[in-house]
Design a protein around this motif. Structure first.
Motif, PDB file in Angstrom:
ATOM      1  N   PRO A 142     -17.857  15.608   4.078  1.00  0.00           N
ATOM      2  CA  PRO A 142     -16.457  15.264   4.340  1.00  0.00           C
ATOM      3  C   PRO A 142     -15.511  15.608   3.204  1.00  0.00           C
ATOM      4  N   GLU A 143     -16.026  15.830   1.994  1.00  0.00           N
ATOM      5  CA  GLU A 143     -15.164  16.196   0.880  1.00  0.00           C
ATOM      6  C   GLU A 143     -15.232  17.700   0.582  1.00  0.00           C
ATOM      7  N   ARG A 185     -14.896  27.395 -12.079  1.00  0.00           N
ATOM      8  CA  ARG A 185     -14.187  26.136 -11.831  1.00  0.00           C
ATOM      9  C   ARG A 185     -12.880  26.425 -11.097  1.00  0.00           C
ATOM     10  N   PRO A 186     -12.939  26.619  -9.786  1.00  0.00           N
ATOM     11  CA  PRO A 186     -11.706  26.903  -9.032  1.00  0.00           C
ATOM     12  C   PRO A 186     -10.762  25.706  -9.053  1.00  0.00           C
ATOM     13  N   PRO A 187      -9.467  25.953  -8.953  1.00  0.00           N
ATOM     14  CA  PRO A 187      -8.489  24.850  -8.946  1.00  0.00           C
ATOM     15  C   PRO A 187      -8.778  23.868  -7.812  1.00  0.00           C
ATOM     16  N   ARG A 188      -8.526  22.601  -8.090  1.00  0.00           N
ATOM     17  CA  ARG A 188      -8.753  21.554  -7.102  1.00  0.00           C
ATOM     18  C   ARG A 188      -7.461  20.779  -6.877  1.00  0.00           C
ATOM     19  N   ARG A 189      -7.410  20.063  -5.757  1.00  0.00           N
ATOM     20  CA  ARG A 189      -6.241  19.263  -5.430  1.00  0.00           C
ATOM     21  C   ARG A 189      -6.666  18.077  -4.584  1.00  0.00           C
ATOM     22  N   SER A 190      -5.713  17.192  -4.320  1.00  0.00           N
ATOM     23  CA  SER A 190      -5.973  16.002  -3.511  1.00  0.00           C
ATOM     24  C   SER A 190      -5.656  16.275  -2.045  1.00  0.00           C
ATOM     25  N   TYR A 206      -9.430  12.397  -1.097  1.00  0.00           N
ATOM     26  CA  TYR A 206     -10.537  13.062  -1.785  1.00  0.00           C
ATOM     27  C   TYR A 206     -10.016  14.332  -2.439  1.00  0.00           C
ATOM     28  N   GLU A 207     -10.830  14.927  -3.281  1.00  0.00           N
ATOM     29  CA  GLU A 207     -10.469  16.166  -3.956  1.00  0.00           C
ATOM     30  C   GLU A 207     -11.359  17.297  -3.471  1.00  0.00           C
ATOM     31  N   PRO A 265      -1.414  27.087  -6.431  1.00  0.00           N
ATOM     32  CA  PRO A 265      -0.348  26.258  -5.858  1.00  0.00           C
ATOM     33  C   PRO A 265      -0.415  24.834  -6.395  1.00  0.00           C
ATOM     34  N   PRO A 266       0.648  24.053  -6.257  1.00  0.00           N
ATOM     35  CA  PRO A 266       0.654  22.674  -6.755  1.00  0.00           C
ATOM     36  C   PRO A 266      -0.525  21.879  -6.214  1.00  0.00           C
ATOM     37  N   THR A 267      -1.124  21.054  -7.068  1.00  0.00           N
ATOM     38  CA  THR A 267      -2.304  20.301  -6.659  1.00  0.00           C
ATOM     39  C   THR A 267      -1.982  19.209  -5.650  1.00  0.00           C
ATOM     40  N   GLN A 268      -0.734  18.961  -5.387  1.00  0.00           N
ATOM     41  CA  GLN A 268      -0.369  18.006  -4.340  1.00  0.00           C
ATOM     42  C   GLN A 268       0.269  18.736  -3.157  1.00  0.00           C
ATOM     43  N   GLY A 269      -0.078  20.016  -2.981  1.00  0.00           N
ATOM     44  CA  GLY A 269       0.469  20.805  -1.881  1.00  0.00           C
ATOM     45  C   GLY A 269      -0.046  20.348  -0.540  1.00  0.00           C
ATOM     46  N   HIS A 270       0.150  21.153   0.487  1.00  0.00           N
ATOM     47  CA  HIS A 270      -0.181  20.735   1.848  1.00  0.00           C
ATOM     48  C   HIS A 270      -1.109  21.750   2.501  1.00  0.00           C
TER      49      HIS A 270
END
Length: 277
Positions: A142-143, A185-190, A206-207, A265-270
């Protein structure tokens, strides 16, 4: 008007092989008028694959997430109170009943086919029919949207092919696995969505890796120039058939050369998926 039989002949002529595993992204509008609609297209795909073949589609959902562009469109212009009420009414993902969002009629037809198996990711699920369906859909963490614990990685292991019917490389989900592999280490976001794992609907955050298909058109053009891609028509639709493992390898190499992880892109993107016409 095209028929199940004529489409099956087109698929075989393009190179779809009996007993194979096929990840399909399809546009009904591009195919043209089909006697029997999406059901006939799915039937033709199953005919071309034969009884030993397995058909896979993406059945992603945006309607249960407030980190999706679908949510932003829905709440645009709402007051804070109205947006809060809408958010409170958002349904939890149910792999048995939740319809896919923007994935097209063919994907929905596969999802609702008797005996279809769906993976459990609450936003980026897949559905499959055929003898390998259960094994390919099992273990979708799920993550993990589209990475090593998703059906995409399993599809690489079984040497599946990708078929784009009337859609461009911006719809090529396989390239997303390259986003997990192009750097250590690819970029991660929430991400956040409503899920129900047996205790009732609840919001869950989750991230995971940042997913960005903004350069997939350019990536796809380079891939088609460098690698073996079979070109043809399914009905009226320009179509492309290629091995998924080669596409993922090429994507990882291309992204490593063309993306700087610091410029993600911003880590809080959509989260968004290109809709299927």
């Amino acid at each position: 008007m095209f028929t199940r039989n004529s489409l099956a002949r087109d698929l075989t002529a393009l190179g779809v092989r009996v007993g194979g595993v096929l990840l399909v992204h399809a546009s009904m509008r591009s195919i043209g008028r089909v006697l029997g609609g999406a059901g006939a297209v799915v039937g033709a795909l199953c005919d071309a694959l034969g009884a030993g073949g397995t058909l896979v589609v993406l059945t992603a959902t945006e309607g249960n997430s407030d980190t999706s562009r679908a949510y932003l469109r829905k709440v645009a212009g709402m007051t804070d109170a109205e947006a809060a009420d809408y958010r409170a009414s958002m349904p939890a993902f149910d792999p048995l009943t939740s319809p896919s969002s923007g994935m097209g009629k063919v994907a929905e037809c596969v999802r609702t086919t008797a005996g279809a198996v769906r993976s459990a990711h609450p936003q980026s699920s897949f559905a499959a029919v055929g003898p390998l369906a259960a094994a390919l859909m099992d273990g979708h963490a799920p993550e993990c949207h589209l990475g090593e614990e998703s059906p995409l990685a399993r599809l690489c292991e079984v040497e599946a092919s990708v078929l784009l019917i009337g859609v461009g490389y911006d719809h090529c989900t396989a390239f997303h696995l390259g986003e997990y592999r192009y750097t250590e280490r690819p970029p991660r976001r929430s991400y956040r969505c409503v899920r129900d794992f047996g205790q009732g609907p609840q919001w869950w955050q989750y991230e995971d890796v940042v997913l960005d298909d903004g350069d997939f058109g350019e990536l796809g053009a380079a891939f088609e120039t460098a690698e073996a891609v079979r070109l043809g028509r399914i009905g009226n639709a320009e179509s492309r058939l290629f091995p998924i493992a080669g596409a993922v390898r090429f994507a990882a190499k291309w992204l490593a050369e063309h993306r700087d992880p610091k410029d993600s892109p911003p880590t809080q993107g959509h989260l968004t998926y290109a809709s299927f016409p």
